[in-house]
Design a protein around this motif. Structure first.
Motif, short mmCIF file in Angstrom:
data_model
loop_
_atom_site.label_atom_id
_atom_site.label_comp_id
_atom_site.label_asym_id
_atom_site.label_seq_id
_atom_site.Cartn_x
_atom_site.Cartn_y
_atom_site.Cartn_z
N GLU A 152 66.57 -67.06 -32.22
CA GLU A 152 65.41 -66.55 -31.49
C GLU A 152 65.73 -65.17 -30.90
O GLU A 152 64.90 -64.25 -30.95
N ALA A 153 66.95 -65.04 -30.36
CA ALA A 153 67.37 -63.75 -29.80
C ALA A 153 67.46 -62.70 -30.90
O ALA A 153 67.05 -61.54 -30.72
N ARG A 154 67.99 -63.12 -32.06
CA ARG A 154 68.11 -62.18 -33.19
C ARG A 154 66.74 -61.68 -33.64
O ARG A 154 66.56 -60.49 -33.96
N ALA A 155 65.74 -62.55 -33.64
CA ALA A 155 64.38 -62.15 -34.01
C ALA A 155 63.82 -61.13 -33.02
O ALA A 155 63.16 -60.15 -33.41
N ARG A 156 64.10 -61.35 -31.73
CA ARG A 156 63.62 -60.40 -30.71
C ARG A 156 64.32 -59.06 -30.85
O ARG A 156 63.71 -58.00 -30.65
N ILE A 157 65.61 -59.09 -31.17
CA ILE A 157 66.35 -57.85 -31.38
C ILE A 157 65.73 -57.06 -32.53
O ILE A 157 65.52 -55.85 -32.43
N ASN A 158 65.44 -57.76 -33.63
CA ASN A 158 64.80 -57.10 -34.78
C ASN A 158 63.46 -56.47 -34.38
O ASN A 158 63.18 -55.31 -34.70
N ASP A 159 62.63 -57.25 -33.69
CA ASP A 159 61.31 -56.76 -33.30
C ASP A 159 61.41 -55.55 -32.37
O ASP A 159 60.61 -54.62 -32.45
N ARG A 160 62.38 -55.59 -31.48
CA ARG A 160 62.53 -54.49 -30.50
C ARG A 160 63.13 -53.25 -31.16
O ARG A 160 62.89 -52.12 -30.73
N PHE A 161 63.93 -53.48 -32.20
CA PHE A 161 64.61 -52.35 -32.83
C PHE A 161 63.73 -51.60 -33.83
O PHE A 161 63.89 -50.39 -34.03
N LEU A 162 62.78 -52.30 -34.46
CA LEU A 162 61.96 -51.67 -35.50
C LEU A 162 61.17 -50.45 -35.01
O LEU A 162 61.11 -49.43 -35.72
N PRO A 163 60.55 -50.48 -33.81
CA PRO A 163 59.88 -49.26 -33.33
C PRO A 163 60.85 -48.09 -33.13
O PRO A 163 60.48 -46.93 -33.37
N ILE A 164 62.08 -48.40 -32.70
CA ILE A 164 63.10 -47.34 -32.55
C ILE A 164 63.42 -46.76 -33.91
O ILE A 164 63.52 -45.53 -34.09
#
Length: 485
Positions: free
Chosen positions: A227-239
Motif C-alpha cells: 500500500e505504501a509502495r502504491a502511494r509512493i508511485n502515485d506521489r512520484f508520478l507528478p514529479i
C-alpha cells in the motif's frame, strides 16, 4: 464439527508436506544437493529466520546450520529454495562470477516490494545503461561538487533538532530523516518539505515490510508495504511529469538530478526507458542511500558514546580539521572535498563498525543455470546467499576479530584479501553509492563531534535487525552544544 475441520486441516497439511517433499525428490533426487532442511511447504524456515533476525541472532541461526550441515547448506526462505555459502571461497564464487552464472534477482517477494525494474534486478545492457547514468552523479568527480551543499543540509538538520541544553533525540529517527532529506535534495531535486515528509512516512512502512513475514493479508506489515509502495508511485508520478516537461522545454538538464538523467536515457533501440524503470530505481536508490547510511551513523553515535578512547581520537582529528579551516578563513567554515580526505581515522572507525555489525547482512543471487560448488549441485533458478559477517569475523583474515580495532584498515596494516570485507558488496554489482555514503557519514560526524556532546539514555540498549541492525529503542541520546575549552 470443529474437530472434523481440525482433522481435515491436519490431513491437508500432511498431504501438502508429502507432496512438497515428493516433488523436491522427483525434480532433484538424482542430484547431490547440499545438506539442510527446506522446512514447511511455502513457508520453509522463514519464520525461524525472521525471529532470529528480530532478536539480532541471525548469526547464531546460521552457525547452528553450519555446525550441523557444513559451510554450504540448503534451506527455504520467502517461498524460495536457498543455498547458503559461508566463507571466502563462497564470496568469490557468488560475487565474482559473471552474469552467465548468476543473476542479481532476489526472492520475488522482495523484488515485488522494490520493483522488478530496479538496478538490483537488471542485467546485461539494461543494467549497464542504468548504472552508467547513476554513476554520473555518484562518482568521486561529481561528488566533490556536493560537499558544501551536504554541509548546509546537515547543519540545518542539526539546528532544527537540537534546541539548547539537554535536548533528547532518538538517533535512529533523526538519522533516517537527515539522510532521506540529503538524498531527496542532492540526488533527486525534491525540495518541498510536505512532499518529503509524506514520502518518508511511506518509505518507513515499505522498509519495515522488507523485514516482515512475506504473506499478504489485511493489516499485515507486508500488505502495508504494498500500500505504501502504491502511494509512493502515485506521489512520484507528478514529479516525474514535471521533470519531463522541464527537459522538453529546455528549462532543465539531464545533469540536474538522477530522475532527469534517467528520463533522458535512450536504450539500444533509441527508445526512452519506461516510467516504471525510473520509479523503481527512485524507490531503490532512496532505500539504499538513506537506510544504510542512517544505520551506519546510528552505530557511530552509539560507539562514540560507549568508547571514550575512540571518541577522543575522532574528536581530535575533527577538531584539527576545524582549526585549520578557521586559521585559513576558508569557505565560511564549510567542509570541502579536501577536508573529507583528511578524515582517515574517523572513516576507519566506520569501516570497523561495518565489519563487526554489517548494515547489509548478506547478498542474494539467482543461479541462471545448473551449478556446482564445493562438490554440491545448485539447481538453476535457486537463490544463493553469501553472509558478510562470516568473513568479517574470520580469524585467518582479521586477527583478533572480536576486538574493535580501526587500525586494521590503515594502509600500512595487513592487506585484506579481495571478497573478504564486503559491506558494500564486491565484483560487478558492488554498491555504486559507497562514496556518497562515506561523504555523508563523515560530514555528519564532523558536525556532531565538533559542535555537540551526547550520552546514551539507555547505555545497555540491545540491537534488533529489521533487514538492518538498529538499537531496539531507537538509540535515544541527551545532546547539548559543546562547551569551548
Amino acid at each position: 464439527m470443529e474437530m472434523s475441520l481440525i482433522a481435515l486441516a491436519a490431513i491437508t497439511l500432511v498431504y501438502i508436506l508429502f507432496l512438497f517433499k515428493f516433488l523436491i525428490k522427483k525434480n532433484h533426487g538424482s542430484r547431490n544437493l547440499p545438506d539442510g532442511s527446506l522446512g514447511l511447504p511455502l513457508i520453509g524456515e522463514t519464520i525461524s529466520y525472521l525471529r532470529a533476525n528480530k532478536k539480532d541472532q541471525a548469526i547464531q541461526w546460521i552457525d547452528e546450520r553450519v555446525a550441523k550441515y557444513g559451510p554450504v547448506f540448503k534451506t527455504s526462505l520467502l517461498g524460495t529454495p536457498v543455498v547458503f555459502i559461508v566463507g571466502l571461497a563462497g564470496n568469490k564464487f557468488l560475487l565474482g562470477s559473471g552474469e552467465d552464472v548468476f543473476a542479481t534477482e532476489r526472492p520475488k517477494r522482495i523484488a515485488d516490494l522494490q520493483g522488478e525494474n530496479n538496478i538490483f534486478e537488471l542485467s546485461g545492457s539494461r543494467y549497464r545503461l542504468i548504472k552508467r547514468a547513476m554513476l554520473s552523479f555518484l562518482k568521486p568527480e561529481s561528488l566533490q561538487n556536493y560537499v558544501k551543499r551536504m554541509d548546509d543540509l546537515v547543519t540545518d538538520s542539526l539546528s532544527k533538532e537540537i534546541k539548547g541544553t539537554d535536548t533528547e533525540i532518538k538517533t535512529v529517527s533523526f538519522m533516517k530523516k537527515l539522510t532521506f532529506n540529503v538524498a531527496c535534495d542532492i540526488l533527486f531535486g525534491i525540495h518541498d518539505e510536505a512532499t518529503k515528509e509524506a514520502f518518508l512516512d511511506d518509505f518507513h512502512i515499505l522498509f519495515d515490510a522488507l523485514g516482515s513475514f512475506p504473506i499478504k493479508f489485511p493489516g499485515s506489515a507486508y500488505s502495508k508495504g504494498f500500500e505504501a509502495r502504491a502511494r509512493i508511485n502515485d506521489r512520484f508520478l507528478p514529479i516525474l511529469t514535471k521533470k519531463r516537461e522541464g527537459l522538453s522545454s529546455g528549462n532543465s538538464s539531464p545533469t540536474d538530478d538522477v530522475v532527469s538523467c534517467l528520463l533522458a536515457l535512450k536504450d539500444e533501440n533509441e527508445e526512452p526507458i519506461s516510467e516504471q524503470v525510473v520509479v523503481d530505481n527512485f524507490t531503490l536508490l532512496i532505500i539504499a542511500s538513506h537506510d544504510t547510511t542512517a544505520t551506519l551513523l546510528s552505530l557511530m553515535v552509539w560507539k562514540l558514546a560507549q568508547d571514550k578512547k575512540i571518541h577522543a581520537e575522532v574528536l581530535k582529528e575533527q577538531m584539527d580539521i576545524l582549526r585549520e579551516k578557521e586559521a585559513a578563513k576558508e569557505g565560511e567554515g564549510k567542509l570541502t572535498w579536501a577536508d573529507i580526505q583528511k578524515m582517515k581515522y574517523t572513516w576507519q572507525v566506520a569501516q570497523e563498525l561495518m565489519r563487526m555489525i554489517p548494515p547489509i547482512f548478506g547478498t542474494f543471487r539467482k543461479a541462471v543455470k545448473d551449478l556446482n560448488f564445493g562438490g554440491y549441485d545448485i539447481p538453476k533458478g535457486w537463490q544463493v546467499y553469501s553472509v558478510s559477517y562470516a568473513t568479517h569475523m574470520e580469524k585467518d583474515i582479521f586477527s583478533n576479530p572480536t576486538e574493535f580495532d580501526p587500525s586494521r584498515f590503515d594502509k600500512s596494516s595487513k592487506p585484506i584479501p579481495p571478497y573478504a570485507y564486503i559491506p558494500f558488496g564486491a565484483g560487478l554489482h558492488s554498491c555504486i553509492g559507497n562514496e556518497f555514503a562515506r561523504i555523508e557519514a563523515l560530514t555528519t560526524i564532523h558536525k556532531l563531534v565538533t559542535k555537540f556532546e551526547w550520552s546514551q539514555v539507555y547505555p545497555d540498549e540491545k540491537f534488533t535487525r529489521k533487514a538492518m541492525p538498529y538499537p531496539t529503542m531507537g538509540l535515544p541520546i541527551k545532546i547539548q552544544p559543546r562547551i569551548s575549552p
